[in-house]
Scaffold this motif. Structure first.
Motif, PDB file in Angstrom:
ATOM      1  N   GLN A   1       0.832  -1.207   0.000  1.00 32.28           N
ATOM      2  CA  GLN A   1       0.000   0.000   0.000  1.00 32.28           C
ATOM      3  C   GLN A   1       0.862   1.251   0.000  1.00 32.28           C
ATOM      4  O   GLN A   1       0.577   2.218  -0.707  1.00 32.28           O
ATOM      5  CB  GLN A   1      -0.909   0.020   1.232  1.00 32.28           C
ATOM      6  N   ARG A   2       1.909   1.246   0.813  1.00 28.69           N
ATOM      7  CA  ARG A   2       2.794   2.409   0.884  1.00 28.69           C
ATOM      8  C   ARG A   2       3.540   2.617  -0.434  1.00 28.69           C
ATOM      9  O   ARG A   2       3.675   3.755  -0.885  1.00 28.69           O
ATOM     10  CB  ARG A   2       3.784   2.260   2.040  1.00 28.69           C
ATOM     11  N   LEU A   3       4.018   1.548  -1.028  1.00 26.89           N
ATOM     12  CA  LEU A   3       4.708   1.668  -2.318  1.00 26.89           C
ATOM     13  C   LEU A   3       3.800   2.359  -3.330  1.00 26.89           C
ATOM     14  O   LEU A   3       4.220   3.292  -4.026  1.00 26.89           O
ATOM     15  CB  LEU A   3       5.124   0.289  -2.846  1.00 26.89           C
ATOM     16  N   GLU A   4       2.564   1.896  -3.417  1.00 24.63           N
ATOM     17  CA  GLU A   4       1.612   2.461  -4.366  1.00 24.63           C
ATOM     18  C   GLU A   4       1.279   3.910  -4.016  1.00 24.63           C
ATOM     19  O   GLU A   4       1.249   4.785  -4.885  1.00 24.63           O
ATOM     20  CB  GLU A   4       0.340   1.611  -4.404  1.00 24.63           C
ATOM     21  N   ARG A   5       1.047   4.167  -2.739  1.00 25.78           N
ATOM     22  CA  ARG A   5       0.681   5.509  -2.294  1.00 25.78           C
ATOM     23  C   ARG A   5       1.810   6.517  -2.553  1.00 25.78           C
ATOM     24  O   ARG A   5       1.578   7.596  -3.090  1.00 25.78           O
ATOM     25  CB  ARG A   5       0.336   5.477  -0.809  1.00 25.78           C
ATOM     26  N   PHE A   6       3.035   6.152  -2.167  1.00 21.68           N
ATOM     27  CA  PHE A   6       4.144   7.096  -2.306  1.00 21.68           C
ATOM     28  C   PHE A   6       4.535   7.298  -3.765  1.00 21.68           C
ATOM     29  O   PHE A   6       4.948   8.389  -4.157  1.00 21.68           O
ATOM     30  CB  PHE A   6       5.344   6.665  -1.468  1.00 21.68           C
ATOM     31  N   GLN A   7       4.400   6.263  -4.597  1.00 20.82           N
ATOM     32  CA  GLN A   7       4.671   6.423  -6.022  1.00 20.82           C
ATOM     33  C   GLN A   7       3.655   7.397  -6.629  1.00 20.82           C
ATOM     34  O   GLN A   7       4.026   8.321  -7.351  1.00 20.82           O
ATOM     35  CB  GLN A   7       4.627   5.081  -6.748  1.00 20.82           C
ATOM     36  N   ALA A   8       2.386   7.224  -6.300  1.00 17.70           N
ATOM     37  CA  ALA A   8       1.338   8.125  -6.802  1.00 17.70           C
ATOM     38  C   ALA A   8       1.558   9.544  -6.275  1.00 17.70           C
ATOM     39  O   ALA A   8       1.418  10.526  -7.020  1.00 17.70           O
ATOM     40  CB  ALA A   8      -0.035   7.608  -6.391  1.00 17.70           C
TER      41      ALA A   8
ATOM     42  N   LEU B   1      15.337   9.544   0.935  1.00 19.84           N
ATOM     43  CA  LEU B   1      14.939  10.916   0.632  1.00 19.84           C
ATOM     44  C   LEU B   1      15.979  11.908   1.129  1.00 19.84           C
ATOM     45  O   LEU B   1      16.657  11.667   2.132  1.00 19.84           O
ATOM     46  CB  LEU B   1      13.595  11.221   1.300  1.00 19.84           C
ATOM     47  N   LYS B   2      16.047  13.044   0.446  1.00 20.08           N
ATOM     48  CA  LYS B   2      16.953  14.121   0.821  1.00 20.08           C
ATOM     49  C   LYS B   2      16.345  14.930   1.963  1.00 20.08           C
ATOM     50  O   LYS B   2      15.121  15.076   2.041  1.00 20.08           O
ATOM     51  CB  LYS B   2      17.197  15.009  -0.395  1.00 20.08           C
TER      52      LYS B   2
ATOM     53  N   GLU C   1       1.423  10.163   6.156  1.00 15.67           N
ATOM     54  CA  GLU C   1       1.456  11.614   5.980  1.00 15.67           C
ATOM     55  C   GLU C   1       2.825  12.197   6.354  1.00 15.67           C
ATOM     56  O   GLU C   1       3.303  13.126   5.690  1.00 15.67           O
ATOM     57  CB  GLU C   1       0.353  12.288   6.814  1.00 15.67           C
ATOM     58  N   GLU C   2       3.439  11.666   7.392  1.00 13.72           N
ATOM     59  CA  GLU C   2       4.776  12.146   7.776  1.00 13.72           C
ATOM     60  C   GLU C   2       5.795  11.817   6.682  1.00 13.72           C
ATOM     61  O   GLU C   2       6.647  12.647   6.352  1.00 13.72           O
ATOM     62  CB  GLU C   2       5.207  11.528   9.104  1.00 13.72           C
ATOM     63  N   ILE C   3       5.699  10.628   6.122  1.00 18.91           N
ATOM     64  CA  ILE C   3       6.619  10.250   5.045  1.00 18.91           C
ATOM     65  C   ILE C   3       6.342  11.092   3.799  1.00 18.91           C
ATOM     66  O   ILE C   3       7.279  11.536   3.120  1.00 18.91           O
ATOM     67  CB  ILE C   3       6.555   8.737   4.764  1.00 18.91           C
ATOM     68  N   GLU C   4       5.079  11.358   3.511  1.00 19.72           N
ATOM     69  CA  GLU C   4       4.754  12.240   2.381  1.00 19.72           C
ATOM     70  C   GLU C   4       5.328  13.639   2.605  1.00 19.72           C
ATOM     71  O   GLU C   4       5.782  14.287   1.655  1.00 19.72           O
ATOM     72  CB  GLU C   4       3.249  12.285   2.147  1.00 19.72           C
ATOM     73  N   GLY C   5       5.337  14.104   3.836  1.00 16.64           N
ATOM     74  CA  GLY C   5       5.967  15.385   4.154  1.00 16.64           C
ATOM     75  C   GLY C   5       7.460  15.351   3.853  1.00 16.64           C
ATOM     76  O   GLY C   5       8.030  16.329   3.344  1.00 16.64           O
ATOM     77  N   MET C   6       8.095  14.226   4.133  1.00 12.80           N
ATOM     78  CA  MET C   6       9.519  14.068   3.841  1.00 12.80           C
ATOM     79  C   MET C   6       9.761  14.007   2.329  1.00 12.80           C
ATOM     80  O   MET C   6      10.768  14.525   1.840  1.00 12.80           O
ATOM     81  CB  MET C   6      10.060  12.805   4.506  1.00 12.80           C
ATOM     82  N   ILE C   7       8.845  13.389   1.586  1.00 13.41           N
ATOM     83  CA  ILE C   7       8.953  13.348   0.120  1.00 13.41           C
ATOM     84  C   ILE C   7       8.865  14.780  -0.416  1.00 13.41           C
ATOM     85  O   ILE C   7       9.672  15.188  -1.265  1.00 13.41           O
ATOM     86  CB  ILE C   7       7.852  12.456  -0.498  1.00 13.41           C
ATOM     87  N   THR C   8       7.905  15.556   0.089  1.00 14.38           N
ATOM     88  CA  THR C   8       7.731  16.942  -0.351  1.00 14.38           C
ATOM     89  C   THR C   8       8.970  17.771  -0.032  1.00 14.38           C
ATOM     90  O   THR C   8       9.441  18.558  -0.866  1.00 14.38           O
ATOM     91  CB  THR C   8       6.485  17.565   0.305  1.00 14.38           C
TER      92      THR C   8
END
Length: 130
Positions: free
Chosen positions: A9-16, A59-60, A100-107
């Motif tokens: 689920q995370r792989l799919e979510r973070f790729q999208a 992630l950077k 959401e925290e990981i998505e914040g790190m992606i951003t």
């Protein structure tokens, strides 16, 4: 839900999520055998392509913040095969961090890479931040 299902689920979510960032694309990079997060040819992340217990996302981040995160979370380690000061690797099996925290790190990683782009490309991306 099993760990591997959560990772899938995370792989799919973070790729999208990465694909939705302005001018970014996430694709499978054959030569590295990873999911590559790309912004105008610059990498802002990479992620394991398969839902296995050892799956990660790299992630950077700002060096001081990276150190803090590593001290707080055992599931965050210095960037695998990357400059350890500027990159962190996060276990996708982690229960310590929310999606959401990981998505914040992606951003954040995306924005750090965007800041280093040539002016014309940077302006195309920064227009979305206003």
């Amino acid at each position: 839900m099993t760990t591997n299902q959560k990772i899938k689920q995370r792989l799919e979510r973070f790729q999208a999520f990465g694909d939705e960032l302005p001018k970014a694309k996430v694709y499978y990079r054959n030569d590295w055998e990873i999911l590559y997060f790309d912004l105008y040819g610059k990498m802002f992340g990479m992620m394991s392509p398969e839902a296995v217990e050892t799956a990660t996302i790299t992630l950077k981040g700002p060096p001081v913040k990276n150190e803090e995160l590593r001290e707080i979370y055992s599931d965050i380690t210095p960037g695998y095969h990357m400059n350890k000061k500027h990159w962190n690797t996060i276990a996708l099996s982690t229960a310590q961090l929310s999606d959401e925290e990981i998505e914040g790190m992606i951003t954040l990683s995306y924005r750090l890479v965007a800041k280093k782009l040539p002016a014309a490309e940077r302006k195309k991306v920064e227009a979305y931040w206003q």
